[in-house]
Every structure is written in C-alpha cells, then in structure tokens.
Design a protein around this motif. Structure first.
Motif, mmCIF file in Angstrom:
data_model
loop_
_atom_site.group_PDB
_atom_site.id
_atom_site.type_symbol
_atom_site.label_atom_id
_atom_site.label_comp_id
_atom_site.label_asym_id
_atom_site.label_seq_id
_atom_site.Cartn_x
_atom_site.Cartn_y
_atom_site.Cartn_z
ATOM 1 N N MET A 132 2.298 -6.088 14.471
ATOM 2 C CA MET A 132 1.010 -6.579 14.913
ATOM 3 C C MET A 132 -0.033 -5.476 14.766
ATOM 4 O O MET A 132 0.200 -4.329 15.115
ATOM 5 N N LYS A 133 -1.205 -5.827 14.240
ATOM 6 C CA LYS A 133 -2.266 -4.851 14.024
ATOM 7 C C LYS A 133 -3.062 -4.638 15.303
ATOM 8 O O LYS A 133 -3.258 -5.556 16.088
ATOM 9 N N ASN A 134 -3.490 -3.401 15.493
ATOM 10 C CA ASN A 134 -4.307 -3.075 16.670
ATOM 11 C C ASN A 134 -5.719 -3.613 16.475
ATOM 12 O O ASN A 134 -6.269 -3.547 15.380
ATOM 13 N N ILE A 135 -6.312 -4.114 17.544
ATOM 14 C CA ILE A 135 -7.692 -4.558 17.505
ATOM 15 C C ILE A 135 -8.566 -3.388 17.930
ATOM 16 O O ILE A 135 -8.412 -2.851 19.026
ATOM 17 N N LEU A 136 -9.471 -2.982 17.037
ATOM 18 C CA LEU A 136 -10.338 -1.843 17.312
ATOM 19 C C LEU A 136 -11.658 -2.323 17.886
ATOM 20 O O LEU A 136 -12.238 -3.292 17.390
ATOM 21 N N PRO A 137 -12.151 -1.656 18.916
ATOM 22 C CA PRO A 137 -13.468 -2.024 19.421
ATOM 23 C C PRO A 137 -14.539 -1.621 18.408
ATOM 24 O O PRO A 137 -14.437 -0.587 17.743
ATOM 25 N N ILE A 138 -15.545 -2.462 18.251
ATOM 26 C CA ILE A 138 -16.648 -2.168 17.337
ATOM 27 C C ILE A 138 -17.613 -1.222 18.052
ATOM 28 O O ILE A 138 -18.039 -1.485 19.171
ATOM 29 N N GLU A 139 -17.933 -0.120 17.379
ATOM 30 C CA GLU A 139 -18.850 0.873 17.942
ATOM 31 C C GLU A 139 -20.075 1.004 17.051
ATOM 32 O O GLU A 139 -20.073 0.539 15.909
ATOM 33 N N GLU A 140 -21.092 1.647 17.568
ATOM 34 C CA GLU A 140 -22.304 1.863 16.787
ATOM 35 C C GLU A 140 -21.974 2.641 15.515
ATOM 36 O O GLU A 140 -21.241 3.629 15.550
ATOM 37 N N GLY A 141 -22.485 2.186 14.396
ATOM 38 C CA GLY A 141 -22.243 2.828 13.113
ATOM 39 C C GLY A 141 -21.074 2.241 12.355
ATOM 40 O O GLY A 141 -20.804 2.635 11.228
ATOM 41 N N ASP A 142 -20.353 1.280 12.945
ATOM 42 C CA ASP A 142 -19.206 0.665 12.279
ATOM 43 C C ASP A 142 -19.611 -0.411 11.283
ATOM 44 O O ASP A 142 -18.854 -0.741 10.374
ATOM 45 N N PHE A 143 -20.803 -0.991 11.452
ATOM 46 C CA PHE A 143 -21.252 -2.021 10.528
ATOM 47 C C PHE A 143 -22.767 -2.131 10.564
ATOM 48 O O PHE A 143 -23.431 -1.581 11.432
ATOM 49 N N TYR A 144 -23.300 -2.857 9.570
ATOM 50 C CA TYR A 144 -24.715 -3.216 9.569
ATOM 51 C C TYR A 144 -24.815 -4.641 9.042
ATOM 52 O O TYR A 144 -23.865 -5.179 8.481
ATOM 53 N N TRP A 145 -25.957 -5.270 9.239
ATOM 54 C CA TRP A 145 -26.172 -6.639 8.770
ATOM 55 C C TRP A 145 -26.859 -6.601 7.407
ATOM 56 O O TRP A 145 -27.860 -5.911 7.227
ATOM 57 N N SER A 146 -26.317 -7.353 6.445
ATOM 58 C CA SER A 146 -26.930 -7.433 5.128
ATOM 59 C C SER A 146 -28.154 -8.341 5.190
ATOM 60 O O SER A 146 -28.380 -9.049 6.181
ATOM 61 N N GLU A 147 -28.935 -8.347 4.130
ATOM 62 C CA GLU A 147 -30.115 -9.212 4.069
ATOM 63 C C GLU A 147 -29.717 -10.690 4.139
ATOM 64 O O GLU A 147 -30.504 -11.525 4.565
ATOM 65 N N ASP A 148 -28.503 -11.008 3.707
ATOM 66 C CA ASP A 148 -28.017 -12.388 3.721
ATOM 67 C C ASP A 148 -27.382 -12.771 5.054
ATOM 68 O O ASP A 148 -26.901 -13.890 5.211
ATOM 69 N N GLY A 149 -27.330 -11.837 5.999
ATOM 70 C CA GLY A 149 -26.803 -12.126 7.322
ATOM 71 C C GLY A 149 -25.320 -11.854 7.493
ATOM 72 O O GLY A 149 -24.729 -12.271 8.478
ATOM 73 N N TYR A 150 -24.716 -11.136 6.535
ATOM 74 C CA TYR A 150 -23.292 -10.806 6.635
ATOM 75 C C TYR A 150 -23.109 -9.455 7.319
ATOM 76 O O TYR A 150 -23.921 -8.545 7.151
ATOM 77 N N ARG A 151 -22.022 -9.324 8.058
ATOM 78 C CA ARG A 151 -21.662 -8.044 8.665
ATOM 79 C C ARG A 151 -20.960 -7.215 7.597
ATOM 80 O O ARG A 151 -19.964 -7.645 7.026
#
Length: 52
Positions: free
Chosen positions: A1-20
């Motif tokens: 089973m894979k560990n679920i990582l908490p999302i922190e600042e700097g882990d993603f951004y939103w594209s112009e099309d609205g995708y993470r």
C-alpha cells in the motif's frame, strides 16, 4: 500500500486550463516515478520510449 502524502505549499500549481500540476518538489518527496509522463518528473521518464 502506498503512503498518502500531505500536500504542502510548493507541491503543485494550477495550470491555465485549471489542472493541478505537481512540481519536482512533490515528485522527489513521493520518492518514485509513476510513469505517467509528468511535466516536472525528476526521474527522467520518457513516455515515448517508456524508459527512465
């Protein structure tokens, strides 16, 4: 089973099309390549050749 990582600042951004879009920071924290051809993959995966 894979560990679920908490999302922190700097882990993603939103594209112009609205995708993470996950950043290299998140991929390194996760610790493996999912072989999905992620934009910021630090593991060097190439979906055209299906290799790292």
């Amino acid at each position: 089973m894979k560990n679920i990582l908490p999302i922190e600042e700097g882990d993603f951004y939103w594209s112009e099309d609205g995708y993470r879009v996950f950043t290299e920071q998140y991929h390194l924290k996760r610790g493996y390549c999912c072989e999905s051809g992620c934009k910021h993959c630090p593991y060097g995966y190439d979906p055209k050749t299906n290799s790292q």
